[in-house]
Design a protein around this motif. Structure first.
Motif, PDB file in Angstrom:
ATOM      1  N   THR A 172     -31.532  32.282   0.241  1.00 57.02           N
ATOM      2  CA  THR A 172     -32.052  33.212  -0.756  1.00 57.02           C
ATOM      3  C   THR A 172     -31.136  34.407  -0.981  1.00 57.02           C
ATOM      4  N   GLY A 173     -30.153  34.601  -0.155  1.00 51.36           N
ATOM      5  CA  GLY A 173     -29.262  35.750  -0.318  1.00 51.36           C
ATOM      6  C   GLY A 173     -27.983  35.363  -1.031  1.00 51.36           C
ATOM      7  N   PHE A 174     -27.683  36.020  -2.144  1.00 50.94           N
ATOM      8  CA  PHE A 174     -26.410  35.829  -2.829  1.00 50.94           C
ATOM      9  C   PHE A 174     -26.106  37.069  -3.644  1.00 50.94           C
ATOM     10  N   LEU A 175     -24.824  37.246  -3.935  1.00 55.21           N
ATOM     11  CA  LEU A 175     -24.369  38.390  -4.720  1.00 55.21           C
ATOM     12  C   LEU A 175     -24.414  38.028  -6.196  1.00 55.21           C
ATOM     13  N   VAL A 176     -24.880  38.980  -7.027  1.00 55.15           N
ATOM     14  CA  VAL A 176     -24.914  38.774  -8.467  1.00 55.15           C
ATOM     15  C   VAL A 176     -23.791  39.585  -9.114  1.00 55.15           C
ATOM     16  N   LEU A 177     -23.016  38.921  -9.971  1.00 55.19           N
ATOM     17  CA  LEU A 177     -22.032  39.596 -10.807  1.00 55.19           C
ATOM     18  C   LEU A 177     -22.442  39.425 -12.258  1.00 55.19           C
ATOM     19  N   VAL A 178     -22.208  40.443 -13.060  1.00 57.40           N
ATOM     20  CA  VAL A 178     -22.372  40.316 -14.504  1.00 57.40           C
ATOM     21  C   VAL A 178     -21.007  40.588 -15.116  1.00 57.40           C
ATOM     22  N   ASN A 179     -20.423  39.545 -15.701  1.00 50.66           N
ATOM     23  CA  ASN A 179     -19.067  39.622 -16.240  1.00 50.66           C
ATOM     24  C   ASN A 179     -18.076  40.110 -15.194  1.00 50.66           C
ATOM     25  N   GLY A 180     -18.243  39.584 -13.973  1.00 47.06           N
ATOM     26  CA  GLY A 180     -17.291  39.864 -12.912  1.00 47.06           C
ATOM     27  C   GLY A 180     -17.540  41.134 -12.136  1.00 47.06           C
ATOM     28  N   LYS A 181     -18.562  41.904 -12.511  1.00 48.19           N
ATOM     29  CA  LYS A 181     -18.832  43.167 -11.828  1.00 48.19           C
ATOM     30  C   LYS A 181     -20.007  43.003 -10.868  1.00 48.19           C
ATOM     31  N   PRO A 182     -19.881  43.479  -9.626  1.00 52.41           N
ATOM     32  CA  PRO A 182     -20.963  43.304  -8.646  1.00 52.41           C
ATOM     33  C   PRO A 182     -22.133  44.233  -8.926  1.00 52.41           C
ATOM     34  N   ASN A 201     -22.049  31.637 -20.150  1.00 49.82           N
ATOM     35  CA  ASN A 201     -21.863  30.733 -19.012  1.00 49.82           C
ATOM     36  C   ASN A 201     -22.482  31.338 -17.758  1.00 49.82           C
ATOM     37  N   ILE A 202     -22.781  30.460 -16.807  1.00 49.95           N
ATOM     38  CA  ILE A 202     -23.149  30.890 -15.454  1.00 49.95           C
ATOM     39  C   ILE A 202     -22.194  30.212 -14.480  1.00 49.95           C
ATOM     40  N   GLU A 203     -21.594  31.022 -13.615  1.00 49.06           N
ATOM     41  CA  GLU A 203     -20.627  30.511 -12.652  1.00 49.06           C
ATOM     42  C   GLU A 203     -21.201  30.614 -11.235  1.00 49.06           C
ATOM     43  N   LEU A 204     -21.169  29.503 -10.513  1.00 51.08           N
ATOM     44  CA  LEU A 204     -21.549  29.480  -9.100  1.00 51.08           C
ATOM     45  C   LEU A 204     -20.268  29.527  -8.275  1.00 51.08           C
ATOM     46  N   ILE A 205     -20.037  30.646  -7.614  1.00 54.30           N
ATOM     47  CA  ILE A 205     -18.844  30.804  -6.771  1.00 54.30           C
ATOM     48  C   ILE A 205     -19.290  30.539  -5.340  1.00 54.30           C
ATOM     49  N   THR A 206     -19.181  29.299  -4.944  1.00 56.31           N
ATOM     50  CA  THR A 206     -19.736  28.881  -3.647  1.00 56.31           C
ATOM     51  C   THR A 206     -18.784  29.138  -2.480  1.00 56.31           C
ATOM     52  N   SER A 207     -17.515  29.376  -2.776  1.00 52.33           N
ATOM     53  CA  SER A 207     -16.554  29.714  -1.724  1.00 52.33           C
ATOM     54  C   SER A 207     -15.710  30.887  -2.217  1.00 52.33           C
ATOM     55  N   PRO A 208     -16.277  32.105  -2.193  1.00 55.51           N
ATOM     56  CA  PRO A 208     -15.600  33.256  -2.801  1.00 55.51           C
ATOM     57  C   PRO A 208     -14.333  33.653  -2.058  1.00 55.51           C
ATOM     58  N   GLY A 219     -23.057  32.888  -1.287  1.00 55.80           N
ATOM     59  CA  GLY A 219     -21.956  33.006  -2.239  1.00 55.80           C
ATOM     60  C   GLY A 219     -22.304  33.944  -3.374  1.00 55.80           C
ATOM     61  N   ILE A 220     -21.811  33.628  -4.566  1.00 62.30           N
ATOM     62  CA  ILE A 220     -21.888  34.547  -5.694  1.00 62.30           C
ATOM     63  C   ILE A 220     -22.325  33.794  -6.949  1.00 62.30           C
ATOM     64  N   ILE A 221     -23.155  34.446  -7.754  1.00 60.11           N
ATOM     65  CA  ILE A 221     -23.484  33.959  -9.093  1.00 60.11           C
ATOM     66  C   ILE A 221     -22.947  34.968 -10.098  1.00 60.11           C
ATOM     67  N   TYR A 564     -13.283  27.836   2.688  1.00 62.86           N
ATOM     68  CA  TYR A 564     -13.938  28.544   3.785  1.00 62.86           C
ATOM     69  C   TYR A 564     -13.975  30.033   3.429  1.00 62.86           C
ATOM     70  N   SER A 565     -15.105  30.687   3.723  1.00 64.07           N
ATOM     71  CA  SER A 565     -15.167  32.138   3.581  1.00 64.07           C
ATOM     72  C   SER A 565     -16.217  32.684   4.539  1.00 64.07           C
ATOM     73  N   ARG A 566     -15.982  33.901   4.995  1.00 64.11           N
ATOM     74  CA  ARG A 566     -16.951  34.587   5.859  1.00 64.11           C
ATOM     75  C   ARG A 566     -17.713  35.581   5.004  1.00 64.11           C
ATOM     76  N   ARG A 567     -19.052  35.635   5.163  1.00 65.57           N
ATOM     77  CA  ARG A 567     -19.901  36.447   4.310  1.00 65.57           C
ATOM     78  C   ARG A 567     -20.814  37.341   5.156  1.00 65.57           C
ATOM     79  N   ILE A 568     -21.474  38.277   4.473  1.00 60.75           N
ATOM     80  CA  ILE A 568     -22.458  39.138   5.115  1.00 60.75           C
ATOM     81  C   ILE A 568     -23.672  39.260   4.197  1.00 60.75           C
ATOM     82  N   GLN A 569     -24.870  39.151   4.774  1.00 58.90           N
ATOM     83  CA  GLN A 569     -26.117  39.392   4.045  1.00 58.90           C
ATOM     84  C   GLN A 569     -26.655  40.733   4.519  1.00 58.90           C
TER      85      GLN A 569
END
Length: 821
Positions: A172-182, A201-208, A219-221, A564-569
């Motif tokens: 349930t945790g992911f970062l939202v970007l709108v036009n590349g801005k967090p 478009n909607i982009e799923l960035i699963t390995s940021p 990851g990031i939407i 591979y990427s390391r993330r933080i929630q």
């Protein structure tokens, strides 16, 4: 007398001359050169031979145009229509009282339109790149008139449950970007305020990669919004209205559904300006069935308090957006953005409780009571955002970008919890009132530098983030009671977050191999001050976040990728706030100021296959989660459960996702996404100072499908399905969730206008759709609640586009919201 006659005769001759001089005309018909079809709403300008504009007109539905009452002279016609090459007529010598018919004029499609014509019915609905998947938003007709959430829930790895909670690959945790801005705001708030019609478009960035913020365990939407494609004005407008559900839950009032949005873009020379606004009212009717018991081992009793009744929502939001981009020259560009909006939600839960207390050993009844609980929870938020960006391109083609973002969220609301006698509900047993104010301010400053080195590109940057919360919470009980811990139910909770980070990454290509590798360092400091605790709750973290993505081209149409990427929630202010709120008669909600963030290792390995009739991808993925944040239950009193946030020890997710876009024939297209994963959570769990050991795991799957039938050139029928299976939680299980939809669309005016009839939450009396049961249990309690939402809802959506909207518009975006909302 003769003089007077001369004057009159002269005047009459003048009138005749003027009348005859303006009795000439020019007419014709515009057609497409490729299919010889008439072109409607094209612009035709009448010019003098020196290019001075005399008049202009628009072609009719049959492509015809006409200029009347023209004076004799030499003229040129200019034909203009978006997507076609401009065309000029030869000089037309117009004599007195002459009617000229230029006949059928054919316009050549421009290169952009030719590309579109080539893929008509075969538009690329999905793309897989080295670190992300990209999906066209307008392929999902059921989302028209809705929000970005209605688009998002159709993607292969995404699911939305009955409470509106969004998950990606089960997280349930992911970062939202709108036009590349967090953005700091929780996904639900940000996405609910973005109209689906404004999305490109909607982009799923699963390995940021390292250049992105490491926030979000899934990851990031990235949401890409539309902007004008051509010079001049472009306009997009939508309106929607809906009827109440065909199922009746005996709610106090019928839900209201209506709204609209408009986007206007102007692009000319060095300027690109976009403005937009939207209003949406989307209430939801519903019903709730609950069953709970608690065990009191000291008194040797068991208390049961089942309930049922109305659970409905009144919801609306509105917003205005503005963005402007100024390209001073080829080396310098500026952009500003502004957003202002409001979101409102009122949740009514009117429930009838039948409480019984029995002997735990013998089961004999000790006492029983019936009462009526009316619970109204109101949440509101006023959001204001502004951003400024400046980019300078140096002589060596390197670039430096400076960005500043400011955000304010004025969050406030209350809960009114009334326990009333039954059947005489005019008599109050107890009234609990929880008002709160929770304003939040945030700032962000970024510097990013990009330079080409060798065969690749080096990107480096620095970012400073700062946000504060100043929450004030109150608690009133009527009639007053002697509650020993009452002081903990009111007070202030102030939180401050400060984050400094630097990153660097290098990307390039060697033969058939593409790569992106980078490292991000971050120092974060968090402080929570509570009015009833003189000692601040502090947390300082210093961490590295590496990332690596690879894409290998085996052959034309076949690619493999690994990442591979390391993330933080991170913890949000709602999860950190320990001041309890009486959300229901049977529940208290509270957070933990010492809650730890979760750290996640993401890894994936996938294949991408493209072919003539579509594409296919599949990805294996793994998530290793340390300190997963959980919301769990414990017993506060015999008839009240505590819902608190705490950390579990660890969790793991291993899964496979697959998706395909197919168009076997021109009139039929199919999109299908499947996600299957195993989720396991185990280890020690601390609940308000009491430790317990948990271990829970299960297989989960979701299916999102979308199929479209082009019945005629102007009629299309679409059906889609969202299915989410049972999911394990730390203390129990959430049931499956099913949403089928259908839509019928008719286009007019060469596709510029459309009307869509939507049939949402299809159920047909089977009692299977749009309902979800949540069950948790522990040593001394059991609770299960079935949330039943309305089905078989019909809506009508109208869309109009003047010229074309595409690309992305740098509208500002929110970082606060549903986590706090």
């Amino acid at each position: 007398m003769n003089f007077q006659k001369t004057i009159v005769l002269t005047f009459l001759l003048f009138l005749i001359k003027v009348t005859l001089a303006q009795n000439s005309s020019i007419k014709g018909i515009l057609k497409d050169q490729q299919d010889n079809q008439p072109i409607e709403y094209a612009s035709v300008a009448l010019l003098k031979s020196d290019s001075t504009v005399i008049a202009g007109t628009i072609t009719k539905s049959n492509g015809s145009f006409e200029f009347l009452k023209l004076q004799p002279g030499s003229y040129i016609l200019k034909y203009v229509f978006i997507g076609y090459e401009n065309k000029y007529s030869p000089v037309i010598n117009l004599a007195l009282s002459k009617n000229v018919n230029v006949g059928s004029i054919s316009l050549n499609p421009g290169s952009e339109l030719l590309n579109q014509v080539t893929i008509t019915g075969e538009k690329i609905n999905a793309l897989n790149k080295i670190d992300k998947q990209s999906y066209r938003a307008d392929q999902f007709e059921s989302a028209k008139g809705g929000s970005a959430i209605d688009v998002l829930k159709n993607l292969p790895s995404v699911s939305v449950n009955g409470e509106g909670q969004i998950s990606v690959r089960g997280s349930t945790g992911f970062l939202v970007l709108v036009n590349g801005k967090p953005v700091l705001t929780d996904a639900q708030t940000v996405l609910s305020q973005l109209p689906a019609n404004s999305l490109e478009n909607i982009e799923l960035i699963t390995s940021p990669s390292a250049k992105y913020d490491p926030d979000g365990k899934a990851g990031i939407i990235n949401i890409v919004t539309k902007k004008g494609a051509n010079d001049g004005f472009t306009l997009s407008a939508n309106a929607q209205a809906g009827l109440p559900s065909t199922t009746d839950y005996d709610n106090k009032e019928q839900p209201k559904r209506f709204g609209g949005d408009v986007t206007l873009n102007y692009r000319k020379g060095k300027w690109d300006i976009s403005v937009g606004g939207n209003y949406t009212r989307n209430d939801n009717a519903g019903y709730r069935e609950g069953d709970v018991f608690t065990k009191n081992f000291n008194n040797n009793t068991i208390t049961r308090f089942p309930s049922n009744g109305e659970r409905s929502f009144d919801k609306y939001n509105y917003a205005g957006r503005l963005s402007a981009i100024y390209s001073a020259d080829k080396n310098n560009s500026f952009s500003i953005g502004f957003f202002s909006g409001k979101r409102y939600q009122a949740r009514l839960a009117d429930l009838l409780y039948n409480n019984t207390t029995s002997d735990l050993s013998t089961g004999s009844l000790i006492k029983s009571t019936t009462y009526y609980n009316s619970n109204l929870q109101t949440k509101e938020g006023n959001f204001t955002l502004g951003n400024f960006d400046y980019t300078h391109t140096f002589a060596n083609k390197s670039s430096l970008t400076a960005s500043v973002l400011y955000e304010n969220a004025d969050l406030f609301g209350n809960t009114k919890n009334r326990n009333l006698k039954y059947p005489n509900t005019a008599d109050t047993i107890q009234y609990v009132y929880n008002p709160y104010k929770n304003p939040i301010n945030g700032y962000r400053f970024k510097l990013d530098y990009v330079v080409n080195i060798g065969e690749g590109k080096l990107e480096s940057g620095y970012q400073f983030r700062y946000d504060t919360q100043d929450g004030q919470f109150d608690y009133f009980v009527t009639p007053a009671t002697s509650q020993p811990d009452a002081d903990r139910f009111r007070g202030t909770a102030k939180a401050k977050n400060q984050i400094n980070s630097v990153y660097s990454q290098y990307s390039g290509k060697v033969n058939k191999l593409e790569y992106i590798g980078g490292l991000r360092y971050e120092y974060a400091a968090r402080t929570v001050d509570l009015s009833y605790d003189p000692v601040p709750h502090k947390l300082n973290l210093s961490n590295l976040f590496p990332s690596l993505n690879l894409l290998y081209n085996f052959s034309d149409g076949l690619k493999g990728k690994a990442g591979y990427s390391r993330r933080i929630q991170r913890t949000n202010n709602y999860e950190l706030n320990p001041i309890p709120e009486r959300e229901h008669s049977e529940t208290l909600e509270q957070g933990d100021p010492d809650l730890l963030p979760s750290f996640i290792d993401l890894a994936e390995l996938g294949l991408i296959r493209t072919f003539n009739k579509g594409s296919f991808f599949t990805t294996l993925y793994y998530q290793n989660i340390k300190n997963p944040i959980q919301r769990v239950n414990s017993v506060y009193a015999d008839t009240i459960l505590n819902r608190v946030f705490t950390n579990a020890e660890r969790a793991h997710t291993f899964g496979i996702e697959a998706g395909t876009n197919l168009q076997p024939v021109k009139w039929w297209s199919l999109y299908l996404g499947v996600n299957v994963y195993n989720y396991k959570i185990d280890g020690d769990l601390n609940i308000l100072g009491k430790n317990s050991v948990i271990s829970n795991d299960a297989w989960v799957y979701s299916i999102n499908g979308n199929t479209n039938f082009k019945l005629t050139p102007t009629w299309s029928l679409q059906g889609n399905l969202n299915y989410l299976s049972n999911r394990p939680t730390a203390q129990g299980e959430d049931s499956r969730f099913l949403i089928p939809n259908a839509s019928l669309k008719k286009t007019f005016m060469a596709g510029r206008f459309s009307a869509t009839l939507q049939w949402q939450n299809i159920d047909l009396g089977m009692n299977q759709s749009n309902r979800q049961r949540i069950t948790t249990s522990g040593r001394d309690f059991y609770t299960t609640t079935n949330y039943i939402y309305e089905t078989d809802v019909f809506l009508l959506n109208f869309s109009f586009n003047l010229n074309k909207l595409t690309g992305k518009s740098k509208l500002p975006n929110s970082e606060f919201g549903d986590k706090e909302f």
